[in-house]
Every structure is written in C-alpha cells, then in structure tokens.
Design a protein around this motif. Structure first.
Motif, PDB file in Angstrom:
ATOM      1  N   ILE B 146       0.851  -1.197   0.000  1.00  0.00           N
ATOM      2  CA  ILE B 146       0.000   0.000   0.000  1.00  0.00           C
ATOM      3  C   ILE B 146       0.892   1.255   0.000  1.00  0.00           C
ATOM      4  CG2 ILE B 146      -1.611   1.366   1.418  1.00  0.00           C
ATOM      5  CD1 ILE B 146      -3.219  -0.854   0.363  1.00  0.00           C
ATOM      6  N   THR B 147       1.937   1.235   0.815  1.00  0.00           N
ATOM      7  CA  THR B 147       2.839   2.391   0.885  1.00  0.00           C
ATOM      8  C   THR B 147       3.518   2.617  -0.466  1.00  0.00           C
ATOM      9  OG1 THR B 147       3.202   1.962   3.230  1.00  0.00           O
ATOM     10  CG2 THR B 147       4.797   3.383   2.139  1.00  0.00           C
ATOM     11  N   LEU B 148       3.998   1.537  -1.071  1.00  0.00           N
ATOM     12  CA  LEU B 148       4.632   1.663  -2.387  1.00  0.00           C
ATOM     13  C   LEU B 148       3.635   2.188  -3.424  1.00  0.00           C
ATOM     14  CD1 LEU B 148       6.780  -1.599  -2.386  1.00  0.00           C
ATOM     15  CD2 LEU B 148       7.684   0.741  -2.513  1.00  0.00           C
ATOM     16  N   ALA B 149       2.394   1.746  -3.301  1.00  0.00           N
ATOM     17  CA  ALA B 149       1.359   2.223  -4.234  1.00  0.00           C
ATOM     18  C   ALA B 149       1.124   3.726  -4.043  1.00  0.00           C
ATOM     19  CB  ALA B 149       0.058   1.446  -4.014  1.00  0.00           C
ATOM     20  N   ILE B 150       1.073   4.158  -2.775  1.00  0.00           N
ATOM     21  CA  ILE B 150       0.872   5.584  -2.496  1.00  0.00           C
ATOM     22  C   ILE B 150       2.049   6.384  -3.057  1.00  0.00           C
ATOM     23  CG2 ILE B 150       0.680   7.332  -0.665  1.00  0.00           C
ATOM     24  CD1 ILE B 150      -0.535   5.027   1.121  1.00  0.00           C
ATOM     25  N   GLU B 151       3.249   5.879  -2.832  1.00  0.00           N
ATOM     26  CA  GLU B 151       4.441   6.580  -3.327  1.00  0.00           C
ATOM     27  C   GLU B 151       4.464   6.626  -4.855  1.00  0.00           C
ATOM     28  OE1 GLU B 151       7.561   5.934   0.395  1.00  0.00           O
ATOM     29  OE2 GLU B 151       7.603   4.490  -1.251  1.00  0.00           O
ATOM     30  N   ALA B 152       4.040   5.526  -5.484  1.00  0.00           N
ATOM     31  CA  ALA B 152       4.001   5.499  -6.951  1.00  0.00           C
ATOM     32  C   ALA B 152       2.993   6.522  -7.468  1.00  0.00           C
ATOM     33  CB  ALA B 152       3.634   4.094  -7.448  1.00  0.00           C
ATOM     34  N   ALA B 153       1.871   6.620  -6.792  1.00  0.00           N
ATOM     35  CA  ALA B 153       0.864   7.612  -7.196  1.00  0.00           C
ATOM     36  C   ALA B 153       1.430   9.021  -7.055  1.00  0.00           C
ATOM     37  CB  ALA B 153      -0.399   7.450  -6.344  1.00  0.00           C
ATOM     38  N   GLY B 154       2.183   9.245  -5.984  1.00  0.00           N
ATOM     39  CA  GLY B 154       2.788  10.558  -5.762  1.00  0.00           C
ATOM     40  C   GLY B 154       3.838  10.892  -6.816  1.00  0.00           C
ATOM     41  N   GLU B 155       4.695   9.928  -7.080  1.00  0.00           N
ATOM     42  CA  GLU B 155       5.778  10.167  -8.038  1.00  0.00           C
ATOM     43  C   GLU B 155       5.260  10.414  -9.447  1.00  0.00           C
ATOM     44  OE1 GLU B 155       8.143   6.647  -7.491  1.00  0.00           O
ATOM     45  OE2 GLU B 155       8.606   7.267  -5.419  1.00  0.00           O
ATOM     46  N   ASN B 156       4.173   9.742  -9.795  1.00  0.00           N
ATOM     47  CA  ASN B 156       3.658   9.846 -11.158  1.00  0.00           C
ATOM     48  C   ASN B 156       2.439  10.750 -11.277  1.00  0.00           C
ATOM     49  OD1 ASN B 156       5.422   7.733 -12.514  1.00  0.00           O
ATOM     50  ND2 ASN B 156       4.583   6.575 -10.799  1.00  0.00           N
ATOM     51  N   ASN B 157       2.137  11.440 -10.194  1.00  0.00           N
ATOM     52  CA  ASN B 157       0.976  12.329 -10.169  1.00  0.00           C
ATOM     53  C   ASN B 157      -0.282  11.645 -10.693  1.00  0.00           C
ATOM     54  OD1 ASN B 157      -0.454  14.667  -9.702  1.00  0.00           O
ATOM     55  ND2 ASN B 157       0.041  15.558 -11.704  1.00  0.00           N
ATOM     56  N   LEU B 158      -0.541  10.463 -10.142  1.00  0.00           N
ATOM     57  CA  LEU B 158      -1.721   9.702 -10.563  1.00  0.00           C
ATOM     58  C   LEU B 158      -2.712   9.610  -9.406  1.00  0.00           C
ATOM     59  CD1 LEU B 158      -0.096   6.675 -12.452  1.00  0.00           C
ATOM     60  CD2 LEU B 158      -1.323   8.617 -13.447  1.00  0.00           C
ATOM     61  N   PRO B 159      -3.992   9.541  -9.736  1.00  0.00           N
ATOM     62  CA  PRO B 159      -4.977   9.312  -8.669  1.00  0.00           C
ATOM     63  C   PRO B 159      -4.767   7.929  -8.051  1.00  0.00           C
ATOM     64  CG  PRO B 159      -6.058   9.833 -10.759  1.00  0.00           C
ATOM     65  CD  PRO B 159      -4.616   9.623 -11.062  1.00  0.00           C
ATOM     66  N   LEU B 160      -5.037   7.850  -6.766  1.00  0.00           N
ATOM     67  CA  LEU B 160      -4.875   6.601  -6.032  1.00  0.00           C
ATOM     68  C   LEU B 160      -6.254   6.087  -5.629  1.00  0.00           C
ATOM     69  CD1 LEU B 160      -3.050   4.637  -4.231  1.00  0.00           C
ATOM     70  CD2 LEU B 160      -3.351   6.354  -2.429  1.00  0.00           C
ATOM     71  N   VAL B 161      -6.512   4.828  -5.969  1.00  0.00           N
ATOM     72  CA  VAL B 161      -7.780   4.207  -5.571  1.00  0.00           C
ATOM     73  C   VAL B 161      -7.453   2.975  -4.741  1.00  0.00           C
ATOM     74  CG1 VAL B 161      -9.915   3.108  -6.359  1.00  0.00           C
ATOM     75  CG2 VAL B 161      -8.909   4.986  -7.696  1.00  0.00           C
ATOM     76  N   ILE B 162      -7.879   2.968  -3.484  1.00  0.00           N
ATOM     77  CA  ILE B 162      -7.681   1.785  -2.638  1.00  0.00           C
ATOM     78  C   ILE B 162      -9.046   1.226  -2.261  1.00  0.00           C
ATOM     79  CG2 ILE B 162      -6.697   0.835  -0.514  1.00  0.00           C
ATOM     80  CD1 ILE B 162      -4.665   3.074  -0.474  1.00  0.00           C
ATOM     81  N   VAL B 163      -9.251  -0.046  -2.592  1.00  0.00           N
ATOM     82  CA  VAL B 163     -10.486  -0.730  -2.210  1.00  0.00           C
ATOM     83  C   VAL B 163     -10.168  -1.597  -0.988  1.00  0.00           C
ATOM     84  CG1 VAL B 163     -12.333  -2.263  -2.960  1.00  0.00           C
ATOM     85  CG2 VAL B 163     -11.175  -0.787  -4.637  1.00  0.00           C
ATOM     86  N   SER B 164     -10.737  -1.231   0.134  1.00  0.00           N
ATOM     87  CA  SER B 164     -10.415  -1.928   1.387  1.00  0.00           C
ATOM     88  C   SER B 164     -11.404  -3.049   1.685  1.00  0.00           C
ATOM     89  CB  SER B 164     -10.416  -0.941   2.556  1.00  0.00           C
ATOM     90  OG  SER B 164      -9.336  -0.045   2.428  1.00  0.00           O
ATOM     91  N   ALA B 165     -10.880  -4.110   2.265  1.00  0.00           N
ATOM     92  CA  ALA B 165     -11.690  -5.229   2.783  1.00  0.00           C
ATOM     93  C   ALA B 165     -10.786  -5.917   3.779  1.00  0.00           C
ATOM     94  CB  ALA B 165     -12.094  -6.180   1.669  1.00  0.00           C
ATOM     95  N   SER B 166     -11.033  -5.705   5.054  1.00  0.00           N
ATOM     96  CA  SER B 166     -10.077  -6.190   6.036  1.00  0.00           C
ATOM     97  C   SER B 166     -10.690  -6.276   7.422  1.00  0.00           C
ATOM     98  CB  SER B 166      -8.871  -5.245   6.078  1.00  0.00           C
ATOM     99  OG  SER B 166      -8.027  -5.567   7.164  1.00  0.00           O
ATOM    100  N   GLY B 167     -10.281  -7.303   8.145  1.00  0.00           N
ATOM    101  CA  GLY B 167     -10.693  -7.421   9.533  1.00  0.00           C
ATOM    102  C   GLY B 167      -9.821  -6.606  10.466  1.00  0.00           C
ATOM    103  N   GLY B 168      -8.723  -6.032   9.935  1.00  0.00           N
ATOM    104  CA  GLY B 168      -7.852  -5.208  10.772  1.00  0.00           C
ATOM    105  C   GLY B 168      -6.399  -5.623  10.658  1.00  0.00           C
ATOM    106  N   ALA B 169      -5.647  -5.319  11.674  1.00  0.00           N
ATOM    107  CA  ALA B 169      -4.216  -5.633  11.656  1.00  0.00           C
ATOM    108  C   ALA B 169      -4.007  -7.131  11.856  1.00  0.00           C
ATOM    109  CB  ALA B 169      -3.496  -4.852  12.744  1.00  0.00           C
ATOM    110  N   ARG B 170      -2.886  -7.639  11.352  1.00  0.00           N
ATOM    111  CA  ARG B 170      -2.621  -9.069  11.447  1.00  0.00           C
ATOM    112  C   ARG B 170      -1.894  -9.375  12.757  1.00  0.00           C
ATOM    113  NH1 ARG B 170      -0.223 -11.823   6.219  1.00  0.00           N
ATOM    114  NH2 ARG B 170      -2.243 -11.089   5.470  1.00  0.00           N
TER     115      ARG B 170
END
Lengths: 327, 283
Positions: B146-170
């Motif tokens: 997720i962090t790498l995805a956020i950074e990639a969006a920042g570096e390339n000035n692209l919109p970021l879309v995250i679809v969450s589905a999670s019970g929480g931290a592992r």
C-alpha cells in the motif's frame, strides 16, 4: 483532576508473594520492642528481600509484565506530570464535541524545555476510572490531542506523549463519533507535525488506541510497559479460542510485547529502566529516569529544522516491516 | 424455495432440463441476504451483486481488479512480495502454515493486489484488498505494498484508488502490523502534501487497523451498500456496552448518516463514480 498519590502497598501480584512474606517478617521484627537486638537479622532479611525482588523482576514472563503494567499503583500520566512538571497548564476540549479525561493535554515545563504534554489517563479512584473509561479514549480524546499538538507546533513547542491505554474505547458512541477516523487522522498528522515529538509507553500500549498518540521522532518504553497490536487476552480469545491464564501467557509470549522485545525488533528506540520492583515501588525515581530521557531526546531533536525532523520521521516509519522484496 | 430471477436463464435446479440435471456443485448459489437460489454465472455477470435483492457479495482482490479496471489494463506491482514470519508466531497453528494455506487457497502471496490500471480511460494506481486472504488482515506485506502504491501515485501524479476489505491488523506480526498503520498514513500525508487525489472505497467488511489508518483518510470516501465499517467489531462493542446494537449499526448507510463517508455507492456505479471524481479533481 486533582493530584493523585498515596500508593497503596496492599495490592500484590501473585509472583511477588515470596517478597511479601519477607516484607511481613521484616515488619514484625521491626515491631518488637527489642528490635535493636535483631539488627543483624534485619539487615540480612532486608538484603535477601532486595535481591529476591530484583531477581523476580529480572525473570518476569511477558504475561507477568502485562500485570505489572496494569498494577493499580503504577504511576499514570497525572502522576508523572505532578512529579516532573513545573507550571503545568491543563488545556481541555477538542473544539468539536467535548472533553475526554482519558487523554490529558496541556503546557508544561520538563527540565529546561517548554513542551506540550499529551497522555492517556486511566484514573486512580473509582470515579476517575469511570470518567476515564479505564484509559480507553473516545474520538474526542484523540481530537483533543491533535488540536493541542497542532497548537504546540504553531509555537514551536516539542510534544511529549505518555501512552497508557488498553485500547481505544470500543463503544457505540465512539463508533458514531468516528473512532477510526479520529485515530487515522492523528497518525497522518503526527507524521508531519513540524516540531519534535517524543513518545513513551509508560504502562499499556494497546494497539491503535496507543499508536493514536504514538507517532514520534523517538519512542521509548518503560521497562515493564507492554506494546502490541492487541492485548494478550484479545489475542488468546481469537487465536487460542479462549482467554484464560494459560492462553494469555502463551499469547503474551507470542506477541513479543515487552519493552526489550520491541527494542530488539526495532519498533521502539529505547527502554527506560525502572526502579527495582517496578515504577510503583518508587514513582519518584521512575519519574526522574523518564524525565532524563525526555530532556535528552528533546535537546537532541531541537538541533533539527522542522522539515528535517518530518523527513527523518518519515524515513524511520518507512523502514518498518518484515517482508520479502517484491519485484 | 424462494423466488429465482426471471432475468437470467437460471431457473431453480429442479426445473433444469433433463439433460442438465446433474449440475456441478457450485453452479447455483444461495444469496445470504434474501436466500434466493441464484445461477452463479448470472451473479458473476452482475458484478457479484444479487439480481434479486442487490446484496453485494464479498469478492476477492482478483475479482475486484477485474470489475474495476478497464479490461487488460491492470499491471501488477510488487506481486512477488511475500510475508515473512518475523516473530516465529505459533498459536494453535504456526503462522507459516496459515500463510501457506492462504496462498494455496487464493493463489496470491498476500492480501492485496496493487498496480497501474485504467478506469474508464483514466490512469490510476489501484490497490484492491482481499478478504479471502487471512481476513484481509494487514501485516508487513499489505502495509508495504500500500505504501509503495501511495508513493508510486505521488511520483507519477496519478490518482490513487484503494479498495479496502479487512478485519484489521494481522495479529501474528504484532508490532510490525501495528506500525503499518503509521507507515501507510505517513505516506498518505506526503501524498496529500503533493496534492494527490486519494479515493478510498470501503467494502464489506472494513474494520480495525485498516479503518483506523489509510481507509478513513480518503479525499473522497465511498462505500458499498450495507458494508460493515467500523473501528471495533460489533461483538466487542456488544460485550462492552452489554446491550443490543441498533439495526444497521456500523453499516455503510449508518456511517454516511454519521458524516464519515461521502457516499454509499452501488458496485455497478463504482467505475463511473470514480472516473467522475477524478475528472472533478482534474487529475
């Protein structure tokens, strides 16, 4: 909340029983009219007692550490404020909804530094505990924390946080008022707060509720504090199917939640040594150790420009993780 | 037997033509919401939404990518990144075995797919979490991807879309998992400073450490109908307050009423909603 003191010595943890027995023997010798004649025995008993106490606390199991962290006499945020702060000025309220006593905030002086203090408070008396929900903050607590931290940054004051919570409050009203959003926002904003931030887990570091005031340039744990993604009981109930003494012991071990475990895993920067037999036996000494650490860290962090601090904070967070490299 | 859709060519199994009587298992499924017996393919073709009652089935990360991205446009990033077991965690079962079982079941290394994609012709960085992988729980791999995805969006000035589905931290990564909350949100702070657009899509369920970190920090937060969204799980809350929880508590519509998400949006509208927001933000 008024000053809390008067540490009872009535509450003993199970593993401390041998020390309590010796304490009783020493006390009964002292009470004898001819106590002076027993000076040698007394000295020897006292020495035995001290070394036994030291030994017991050296070999604590992680689950016992959790119990020490929860000791009813363990110093809390207000105790440390009273012990180390000159001229503390409490600041209330989140400017949105209310004032949550489970998080205390205010200006204070620690050693030579003017700082903003933010800390969980569990409460000492029954009424305080109820008001503070046993240290489980509501969203307004986290929002109050953020409001005061932002205020601190505006005037260039370092932020000092004391973490001591079983977790953020899991209730209906907390959900309605956005517990998740409040914590999430704190994490994001603390990561870019343009002022030094130091955090110490002084007791319980329960999951997101702890981290909600825990993103910092330097993070330490008191020697007998715990810090983990979930409490041992919560973990045992889910993964071991039942929370009981045996499973909690196993879960506490597996979670690597002690100060030394977290230091070894590079999840915290320092462990602050507690007095022999833990902070509740000598709050003043615990407070002095804590104060020395804080003063030193802030002195060091003040060398950096705010944007350098934020950059370094990011780089530090960025490194945390255990995964294979992916193409 | 409840009603069956008349729109699809799925009739109830009993009505199937003689030659097709022995339908393979799984060709028919029951909707958990309306109990309707549905022909699997008709549900699949309807984006895994019940054609009868609009119940939104949970979908895997892989299915989600297929539903959201323009056909063939998804280029995965860091797909090989796999979990380690930093604490050698063993409960009733070793974490290593749990990982292996989940990998076998899902064909994925961990519970999130990230990559470059197009949505209705707009370039985006897309991350889709997978609840079928250990409950979508966030450990080091999800936090890092997720962090790498956020950074990639920042570096390339692209919109970021995250679809969450999670019970929480592992839990099995303990402190390492907890700190992924701090890491991902710190990355979002930078992305925000860069003027990036983050669209957070919350699906059933999104709870715990994921809700209390990146999921709740979208510039725009969308949620699927009736998705369970919260910090604490309903059972924990019930044990705490010792009373029945109100109907609809912690569902997407409840969060919209409380003011914490921008819009509840049907799965069928998601692509058009996201692309429209991207256009409004000028990204």
């Amino acid at each position: 909340m008024e000053k809390t003191n008067g540490y009872s010595t009535t509450y003993a943890l199970a593993f401390e029983q041998p020390v309590i027995e010796l304490d009783k023997q020493i006390a009964s010798l002292h009470e004898r009219q001819n106590a002076a004649e027993y000076a040698e025995e007394l000295a020897s008993l006292q020495a035995n007692r001290d070394s036994l106490l030291a030994k017991l606390y050296r070999d604590l199991s992680p689950w016992d550490v959790v119990k020490v962290a929860r000791h009813p006499d363990r110093p809390q945020t207000w105790d440390y404020i009273n012990l180390m702060c000159r001229d503390f000025r409490e600041l209330h309220g989140d400017r949105h909804f209310g004032d949550d006593p489970a998080i205390v905030t205010g200006f204070g002086r620690i050693g030579p530094h003017k700082v903003m203090i933010v800390g969980h408070q569990k409460g000492r008396s029954t009424q305080q505990k109820i008001d503070c929900h046993w240290g489980c903050a509501h969203p307004e607590g986290y929002r109050k924390a953020l409001h005061k931290m932002t205020l601190a940054a505006k005037f260039g004051l370092p932020v000092v946080t004391f973490i001591d919570t079983p977790g953020a409050y899991p209730g209906l009203k907390a959900e309605e008022r956005g517990q998740a959003e409040a914590i999430a926002l704190n994490l994001r904003e603390m990561s870019r707060l343009p002022t030094p931030v130091v955090a110490v887990v002084i007791g319980e570091g329960g999951s997101g509720g702890a981290l909600g005031i825990g993103v910092a340039d330097r993070v330490a744990m008191l020697e007998y504090a715990w810090y983990s993604v979930i409490s041992p009981e919560g973990c045992a109930a889910i993964l071991w199917k039942e929370a009981n003494e045996q499973n909690n012991t196993a879960a506490a071990q597996a979670l690597a939640l002690t100060a030394r475990d977290n230091l070894r895993n590079n999840l915290v920067d320092d462990v602050i040594v507690e007095p022999v037999g833990a902070a509740h036996r000598n709050p003043k000494l615990a407070s002095d150790n804590l104060q020395n650490w804080i003063v030193e860290q802030i002195r060091d962090l003040k060398r950096f420009k705010p944007q350098t601090l934020v950059q370094r904070r990011y780089e530090k967070l960025r490194r945390i993780g255990a995964h294979s490299s992916g193409a | 037997m409840t009603q069956v859709s008349t729109r699809s060519w799925g009739d109830s199994p009993e009505d199937a033509p003689p030659g097709k009587k022995a339908v393979p298992e799984g060709l028919w499924i029951r909707c958990p919401a309306c109990s309707g017996i549905l022909f699997r393919r008709s549900v699949e073709n309807n984006l895994w939404v019940c054609p009868e009652c609009q119940h939104h089935f949970r979908v895997s990360g892989e299915q989600r990518v297929k539903q959201l991205a323009d056909p063939g446009s998804f280029e995965p990033m860091n797909a090989d990144m796999a979990p380690m077991d930093p604490l050698n965690f063993i409960d009733l079962q070793p974490y290593k075995e749990r990982i292996a079982a989940a990998q076998k079941k899902t064909g994925q290394n961990d519970g999130v797919q990230t990559g470059r994609a197009f949505i209705k012709g707009r370039r985006v960085i897309l991350a889709c979490m997978d609840f079928t992988f250990l409950g979508g729980s966030m450990g080091s791999v999800i936090g890092e991807k997720i962090t790498l995805a956020i950074e990639a969006a920042g570096e390339n000035n692209l919109p970021l879309v995250i679809v969450s589905a999670s019970g929480g931290a592992r839990m099995m990564e303990s402190g390492f998992s907890l700190m992924q909350m701090a890491k991902t949100t710190a990355a979002l702070a930078r992305f925000d400073d860069q003027g990036g657009l983050f669209i957070s899509v919350l699906t059933d369920p999104t709870t715990g450490g994921v809700t209390a970190s990146f999921a709740m920090l979208g510039d725009v937060i969308l949620a699927e109908p009736k998705a369970l969204i919260g910090f604490a799980g309903p059972r924990v809350i019930q044990q705490t307050i010792r009373q029945e929880l109100p109907e609809g508590f912690q569902r997407a519509e409840f969060l919209q009423d409380c003011g914490f998400i921008d819009r509840v949006i049907a799965r069928s509208e998601l692509r058009s909603e996201i692309s429209s927001i991207i256009d409004y933000a000028g990204k």
